[in-house]
Every structure is written in C-alpha cells, then in structure tokens.
Design a protein around this motif. Structure first.
Motif, short mmCIF file in Angstrom:
data_model
loop_
_atom_site.label_atom_id
_atom_site.label_comp_id
_atom_site.label_asym_id
_atom_site.label_seq_id
_atom_site.Cartn_x
_atom_site.Cartn_y
_atom_site.Cartn_z
N ASN A 62 0.82 -1.21 0.00
CA ASN A 62 0.00 0.00 0.00
C ASN A 62 0.86 1.26 0.00
OD1 ASN A 62 -3.02 -0.72 0.28
ND2 ASN A 62 -1.99 -2.15 1.65
N ASN A 63 2.14 1.08 -0.38
CA ASN A 63 3.06 2.20 -0.57
C ASN A 63 3.26 3.04 0.69
OD1 ASN A 63 3.75 1.73 -3.36
ND2 ASN A 63 1.64 2.31 -3.81
N ILE A 64 3.21 2.39 1.83
CA ILE A 64 3.66 2.99 3.07
C ILE A 64 5.09 2.49 3.27
CG2 ILE A 64 3.35 3.08 5.57
CD1 ILE A 64 0.32 2.79 5.05
N ILE A 65 6.04 3.40 3.15
CA ILE A 65 7.46 3.05 3.05
C ILE A 65 8.09 3.09 4.44
CG2 ILE A 65 9.63 3.54 1.87
CD1 ILE A 65 7.23 2.83 0.04
N TYR A 66 8.86 2.06 4.74
CA TYR A 66 9.46 1.97 6.07
C TYR A 66 10.93 1.63 6.00
CZ TYR A 66 8.00 -2.84 4.97
OH TYR A 66 7.77 -4.03 4.33
N ASP A 67 11.61 2.01 7.06
CA ASP A 67 12.97 1.59 7.34
C ASP A 67 12.91 0.79 8.64
OD1 ASP A 67 15.48 1.56 6.18
OD2 ASP A 67 15.59 3.73 6.06
N ALA A 68 14.05 0.50 9.23
CA ALA A 68 14.07 -0.27 10.47
C ALA A 68 15.13 0.29 11.40
CB ALA A 68 14.35 -1.75 10.18
N VAL A 69 14.97 -0.02 12.68
CA VAL A 69 15.92 0.39 13.71
C VAL A 69 16.29 -0.84 14.52
CG1 VAL A 69 14.03 1.05 15.26
CG2 VAL A 69 16.32 1.97 15.63
N ASN A 70 17.55 -0.98 14.83
CA ASN A 70 18.07 -2.14 15.57
C ASN A 70 17.81 -1.94 17.06
OD1 ASN A 70 19.49 -4.28 16.64
ND2 ASN A 70 21.51 -3.46 16.10
N LEU A 71 16.99 -2.79 17.65
CA LEU A 71 16.66 -2.66 19.06
C LEU A 71 17.84 -2.97 19.97
CD1 LEU A 71 13.06 -4.16 19.49
CD2 LEU A 71 13.77 -1.77 19.45
N LEU A 72 18.85 -3.65 19.46
CA LEU A 72 20.01 -3.99 20.29
C LEU A 72 21.09 -2.91 20.27
CD1 LEU A 72 20.41 -7.84 19.72
CD2 LEU A 72 19.20 -6.63 21.52
N ASP A 73 20.85 -1.83 19.53
CA ASP A 73 21.75 -0.67 19.64
C ASP A 73 21.73 -0.15 21.07
OD1 ASP A 73 22.74 -0.61 17.11
OD2 ASP A 73 21.39 0.94 16.36
N ASP A 74 22.83 0.44 21.48
CA ASP A 74 22.91 0.99 22.84
C ASP A 74 22.03 2.22 23.02
OD1 ASP A 74 24.72 -0.97 23.54
OD2 ASP A 74 26.47 0.24 23.05
N GLU A 75 21.77 2.94 21.94
CA GLU A 75 21.01 4.17 22.04
C GLU A 75 19.54 3.91 22.35
OE1 GLU A 75 21.46 6.31 18.43
OE2 GLU A 75 23.63 6.55 18.61
#
Length: 793
Positions: free
Chosen positions: A484-497
């Motif tokens: 449906n053309n909702i564009i996403y990226d991702a974030v690593n939950l194991l990052d310290d931030e």
C-alpha cells in the motif's frame, strides 16, 4: 584514496555508485580475460568482483601460485592489471572461505584431510557434515596467515591507495552459514574453551547459578560437555547464551582476518557477506535472511567493515518482493551508519537452471533495491565459466544462467542489466546524493532470528518464533504496508542508544511471548518519551532464556485473558475478518477490535507516559485483498499515510535531496500493463499525465534533476539511458514506454530541436516541453546551443 561517508563510496574524491559484476578469472581462459572485463564494462558497470580461491592457488601444501607459473588461469597479478587498464574498480575476495560452488568451499582439501583436529565437530564428536573448519583453531589460523601473506602481497600493489583498482577487500564469506543450515554449531574443543572463558567473563557465580541452575564449580564441564546434550532445566538459557557467544566468536574471527590483512598492507575498506535467502519450490524467500544478520551482528560493529547482503530472490513476484524490502531495512539497521546499502552478491543468475530466471526479475530487483537506497550492486555471477582441475562442487561446468555465457555470448538479461547500468551512469552524480523518503519504522529485534540451531528441548520455542515472524511480520503487516506504498525503514533494538521519538515518531514492533528485559524497558522508555508504538500480535511475558518477565505487560496495565486460534474478529467497522491468532484483553477503554463470537477486546489504544500504545493483538497473514484496507486504517490510526495516491496497484518509492532533485521509482510486479495518474503529497505529478507501466517492469523517473550543470529536467515520463555531448551538440537518448513521452526541461544554454517524432513547446524563458510520439523502442532529443539558435534567427 577511498572513503566511506554519508552512505556513499568516495574514490579519489569522486562519489560513485558501485555497479559491478562477478567475473572469476580462474574459470575463464586467461586469453579471454580482457574481453570479459570489457563486456562487463559495456553493461554499464564500473566494478569487477572476484573470489580468489585458496584451494586453486595452493594446490599442494606450501606450493602457492598466484602469477600463473603452473597454469595461466592462476595469474591473479595479470588479471588485476587488466582490470586496472580498463579503468574498472575491483572487489577482491580471497577467503579463506569463498564457497563459490567450489569443493570444500575454497579451503584446500589437503588442509581438512591433514589437520582433522582443526575441523568443526558435532555434538556427537564427529566431523562437521559440511567439513567446515573451526574458525578460531590455532592450526587453521596459522595456515590462513601463510595464505594471506602470499595473496596480500599480490593484491597490495593494485590497491587504489597505491594507484590501482582494488577498492574493497572481502573477509571470508557467509560466516556461520554452515552451522545454521545443518543445525550443528561448532563443538570443537578450541571453540568450547573459548565459550568457557565467555561464561567466566560474563557471569558472577551468583548470576551463573541463577541463570543456568548449575553449580559454578561445574562451569568448565557445563561449557565443554553438558552443552552437547543439554538438560531441560538449562536448555533454553544455554541455547540463548551459546548464540550470543557465537556472535562474538564470529566477530573475533573476522577481526583476526582484518588485522592480518592490515598488517600486510591492505588499507582499503573491508566487506563481510551476509547469507540467508532460501528456496521454496520454484521461487525463493528472504524470511530467513535476518538469521545471517543476527549471526554477524557483532561483526557489523568492526571499524571500516561494510556489511553486504547476498540477495537471491529467484523470480521476483508480488508474493515475495517485500522480502527484499525487509532485507534492505534490516541490513541498514545493523550496518555502520556511514556505509551505503550494498549487495556484494546480487542475483545475476542461479547455479541451477530451475527456476529459469526471467529478464524482468533482474530489472525489478535492481530497481527495487536502488529505490530503497542501495548505492552498491554486484551481480553474482556475471560471467559463466569452467571449473579447472576438478575444483567444482557440481562438476566442471559453471553456467549460472549468467548474463555472459561461458563462450562470452550475451544472455537476454545482459541487456536488461545494461539498460539500468547506462541509466545509472547518466544520473549517478545526482542520484547518489538522494535518499529514500520513509513514512515509518519497524523495530528489528535480532534475537528473534537467533534460531540457527536448537535441540529437542528448545525446538518448540524456535519453531514458534519462526512460524510467527513469517506469518505476522513477513507475510503479514510488513507486506501489507509496503503493497500500500507505506514506506518503512528499520531500527536495531540492540543498539545501545535509546529510541528517540523525534527521529522515530512511529514504531511497529512485532513481538512474540519472548522478549528480554532490557528491550521491554527500551519500549517503555520510548512510550514514556512520547513515541507512538504499534505492538503486534502479543504482549511478551518471558525473556529469550524462557523465564518470566512481565515488565512491559505490567507497564501497559491491561490483563491478557486468553489466546484464541483461527478466530473471526471485527476491526473498527469491518466485520468477519479471519485471523490466525487473537490475544484477548480485559479492557474496554480505547478498544477498536473485538472477537465476533463473544465481543471480547482484541485491540486497543492507550496513552502511556507522553506516548501512545496501539496494541493490535491480532495475527494476520496477508492472504486476502480486503486486509489491505485494514492495515491502511491501522496505520492511519497511528497518523501514518502513504505519500502517494494512484489509480492502479503499483509499488512506489522516492529518493530525494533538496539540492539534487528526486527520483520516482515505479514497479509493476504483475503480468499486465497498468495505467495510472500519480499524486505525491496530494499534488499531481507529470502535469497530471496518465502513465503506462508495462507488465513486469519499472520506471525510474527524474523530478527537478540537474542532468548537467546547464540542463535541468523538471520532470520526464521516460527513462534516459545515454547522453552524448559535442562542442555544438547535446543529445539524450530515451527508452520509450508511453504512447506520448513528455519532458519539461530548463536550460539557458541549450534548446531542444524538433523532428518528425519530437514536438517542442516553449513554456517560458529557458523552459521547454518536449513531446515524443514514436513507435520505436528508443528515441533521442537533440539540443543545439542557444547561440546557434539565435544566429539562425
């Protein structure tokens, strides 16, 4: 010199988009090397990549030939010289493992036969079924050191830092893959001693005994003996901890290779390859690709190392293309932030002739990845060849459905790749400055993919995690959003931030009943700080070591009543929605989904801290078209909408930069052409013109792009694949897709000319509309200098 900066590769001050092909000098007659390199270059490529197989060059222990003394095809030095002479960049991949469909995967057979103590062992004490070595065994590292000493001495003079063509150096290949595909980690004594030290360094006596329920005095026997046949009381904790250890184990191996190469003068960036695509019938899927990411998670933290994916999707279809989208998102989430998204093995064929790969697949996969921000593509394979001296795992032929056959003939998809390569050459300068626009983010939790091995006690847990992530993430919400053309990226939950709601205003979190305490706390902090979390399809209640942990559940403050399988629910006003799994909550506040039979709450919205939780306790496998509207509505509840409006179902994405314009990518994965008008942020594109998108292909269309310093494309409906400039003439070449192609161009230096197929309309000072009506496959627009036009007047 070479730099990796702002998701770009910069070579001698020039920002480049890597577009390469795998050409194995050791499989092509040396007399044909120059021709093959030129054929790769002719396809629009700027890079040649090759493995350097240890087994082929050190054919006997202590006898290493890298200059062709025993066979011309062993002359790596001459091959690298030819790449340099042709003005191409080079990615070298000297192992020690190369796989590459070679016997013993490139490690010399004499090593495995003569030094069995260095081969990985199964939990029964037998040689590993794949004959993979034990990565940290001192005998293996000693022999690798000797190999690197010789091969690096040949490569070093050809580094770009020494005036040569080698810009990247790959370290080993697909580390950990053999352990995953066989469900057999390495139980070699040297590895288990390393694991013992890992436990001693990580755990105090109290922590160890609490976690594993084994006396601390037995830690050595626990790590070196009991691990082979775990008891139920500690099986889950041990599987989890050994997986965490192996991430560090693989990192130490790659760090050793990197340090060894650097000590021998290799001073270009390094590459590590990630494995994971797998075959299902006549197509492939990427649902297991993050297993490779998980295994190499710690490796990704090494300085000056580019993580690169192996992308083999088979024939790309509507039903599997979003796997590549998630592969892109998850790879970007763990890689070094300055590096570009890069595939060092981008499907250029297949070792088997089944399935037969169609040219449309190469077109669509490449476009899809570039649309998602990929600035580096290397097709594997690009040239077929022959396995000399019986090194081939499948015999002497290495055809690979490659763009170039063993005889050097061009396969149909050569021309598909060539069109994209030429188009990238035209637009490289501005395209590489652009980045994808995204609407939202997924949380990537690598521990949900630490499922590469299991035992009889932990199989149920790993099977459930795999089954649910496939159904509810890959085949469920992630797929529904992208189609449906909702564009996403991702974030690593194991990052310290911590998760920053300013950078991540919305976050989709696929969850199972397992989630470690620190990750649960991270999600709580995200909500407390103002984030909007869409959690699905369950609230976790255990850690990844399978012990109770209800921190997030307690924070949410809503009780879970029960779970139901294969129920029908009502979501908002939509009735009779079929589901695989439903979690039932004891709340009425904020409810927006209920079971049909007894009207129990299955989804709710709740304000928590400064943020909002949207708890969607419904497991949906995207099997029905009506589910699209449901997921769009769910996204809208979180304030997320697509930037695009269109009339037909097409995949859309946009890369943009305020100073360099935008590129709209349109992909049609179906077998019929589609027509549509397009709106972006509610404004019509291309003057409201209806576009035709042919079946199983795509378009890359420029918007406000400087084609040159003196020529800007306000928009264009066709693809420019070449540009030629002489002193008094400028010509651009266009691949025709529309019944009437339309370009709006601005220039104070150049004026487009008319001919029988080209109509020019002046819109304003220095701005022209060019209409092309042609039955040809290609057309060109010819420009004359303004001064010449003025003289004619």
């Amino acid at each position: 010199m070479i730099q990796i900066k702002n998701e770009k590769v910069i070579v001698n001050g020039k920002e480049v988009m890597l577009f390469g092909g795998e050409l194995h000098y050791f499989r092509v007659p040396s007399s044909e090397w120059k021709t093959r390199i030129r054929q790769v270059k002719e396809a629009g490529a700027n890079m040649v990549s090759t493995y350097v197989p240890w087994i082929f060059h050190e054919y006997e222990e202590g006898s290493i030939d890298l200059t062709g003394e025993t066979r011309p095809e062993r002359d790596l030095e001459t091959f690298l010289q030819l790449v340099k002479e042709e003005g191409m960049y080079c990615l070298v991949r000297p192992g020690p493992y190369v796989m590459a469909e070679i016997v013993d995967h490139g490690v010399p057979t004499w090593f495995i036969d003569n030094y069995p103590e260095a081969v990985a062992k199964t939990n029964e004490g037998n040689q590993h079924p794949t004959r993979v070595v034990s990565y940290s065994h001192p005998v293996f590292l000693e022999k690798v050191e000797s190999w690197y000493e010789k091969v690096c001495a040949v490569i070093k003079p050809f580094l770009v830092t020494n005036g040569g063509s080698v810009i990247l150096f790959q370290l080993d290949n697909e580390v950990g893959m053999f352990h995953w595909v066989t469900n057999q980690p390495d139980y070699n004594e040297s590895t288990l001693k390393e694991f013992t030290e890992h436990l001693k360094n990580k755990y105090t006596q109290q922590e160890f005994e609490h976690t594993f329920r084994v006396p601390y005095g037995e830690i050595s026997s626990f790590a070196q003996s009991k691990i082979k046949k775990p008891e139920p009381i500690f099986a889950h904790a041990l599987r989890n901890e050994f997986g965490l250890f192996l991430r560090e184990h693989y990192r130490r191996f790659i760090e050793y290779l990197k340090q060894s190469a650097e000590n021998k003068g290799i001073d270009v960036p390094f590459v590590v390859n990630i494995h994971g695509f797998h075959t299902i019938d006549l197509t492939k899927r990427g649902t297991m690709y993050p297993i490779g990411i998980s295994q190499l998670l710690e490796t990704a933290k090494i300085d000056n190392v580019l993580m690169a994916g192996d992308y083999y999707i088979g024939n790309i279809e509507y039903d599997n293309y979003t796997d590549i989208v998630l592969a892109n998102a998850f790879t970007k989430a763990i890689q070094w932030k300055e590096q570009p998204l890069f595939s060092a093995e981008f499907q250029g064929g297949s070792i088997h002739d089944k399935p037969r790969l169609q040219p449309a697949t190469f077109d669509l996969t490449t476009r899809l990845c570039i649309a998602d921000g990929m600035n580096g593509v290397n097709y594997y394979m690009f040239a077929a060849g022959e396995n000399y001296e019986n090194i081939g795992l499948f015999g002497k032929r290495h055809d690979w459905q490659a763009p170039l056959t063993a005889e050097g003939k061009k396969s149909p998809h050569y021309f598909t790749i060539q069109h994209i390569g030429k188009m990238l050459q035209v637009f490289e300068r501005s395209l590489i400055e652009t980045k994808p626009e995204v609407d939202t983010h997924f949380a990537f939790y690598p521990d949900y993919y630490m499922t590469e091995f299991h035992d009889e006690h932990t199989k149920g847990m790993t099977d459930q995690i795999q089954r649910e992530r496939d159904a509810y993430l890959y085949n469920g919400i992630a797929k529904a959003l992208r189609v449906n053309n909702i564009i996403y990226d991702a974030v690593n939950l194991l990052d310290d931030e911590e998760l920053d709601p300013i950078k991540l205003p919305t976050l989709w979190m696929f969850a199972t009943e397992w989630m470690d305490e620190d990750i649960q706390r991270k999600l709580i902090n995200y909500l407390e700080n103002g984030g909007k979390l869409i959690l699905f399809p369950t609230i976790p209640v255990k850690t990844m070591k399978n012990v109770p942990c209800t921190i997030l559940k307690d924070y949410i403050g809503v009780s879970v009543k029960e779970h139901k399988q294969h129920a029908f629910v009502k979501i908002d006003d939509t009735e009779n929605v079929i589901t695989n799994k439903v979690e039932i909550y004891e709340t009425e506040s904020g409810a927006f989904a209920w079971t049909e039979d007894d009207k129990e709450v299955a989804a709710f919205e709740k304000q928590l801290g400064k943020g909002t939780l949207i708890m969607f306790g419904i497991g949906i496998d995207h099997n029905f078209n009506y589910q699209n509207d449901l997921i769009v509505q769910l996204a809208d509840r979180a304030g997320i909408q697509s930037r695009f409006q269109l009339d037909s179902e097409l995949d859309l994405a946009i890369r943009t930069n305020p100073d360099h314009g935008s590129y709209l990518f349109i992909q049609n994965f179906d077998e019929y052409k589609k027509k549509t008008t397009l709106h972006y942020k509610e404004k019509p594109l291309f003057g409201g013109k209806e576009l035709v998108v042919p079946q199983r292909t795509g378009l890359m269309l420029p918007i406000d792009v400087p084609l040159r310093d003196d020529l800007i494309i306000t928009y264009g409906t066709g693809e420019i694949y070449n540009m030629e400039h002489e002193q008094d003439k400028l010509e651009i070449f266009i691949k025709i897709a529309q019944p009437e192609e339309e370009f709006v161009l601005t220039s104070s230096e150049w004026v487009p000319s008319e001919n029988e197929n080209v109509i020019v309309q002046k819109l304003a000072e220095n701005q022209f509309k060019v209409l092309i009506r042609s039955r040809n496959e290609t057309e060109n627009i010819l420009f004359s200098p303004v001064a010449v036009q003025a003289s004619k007047l």
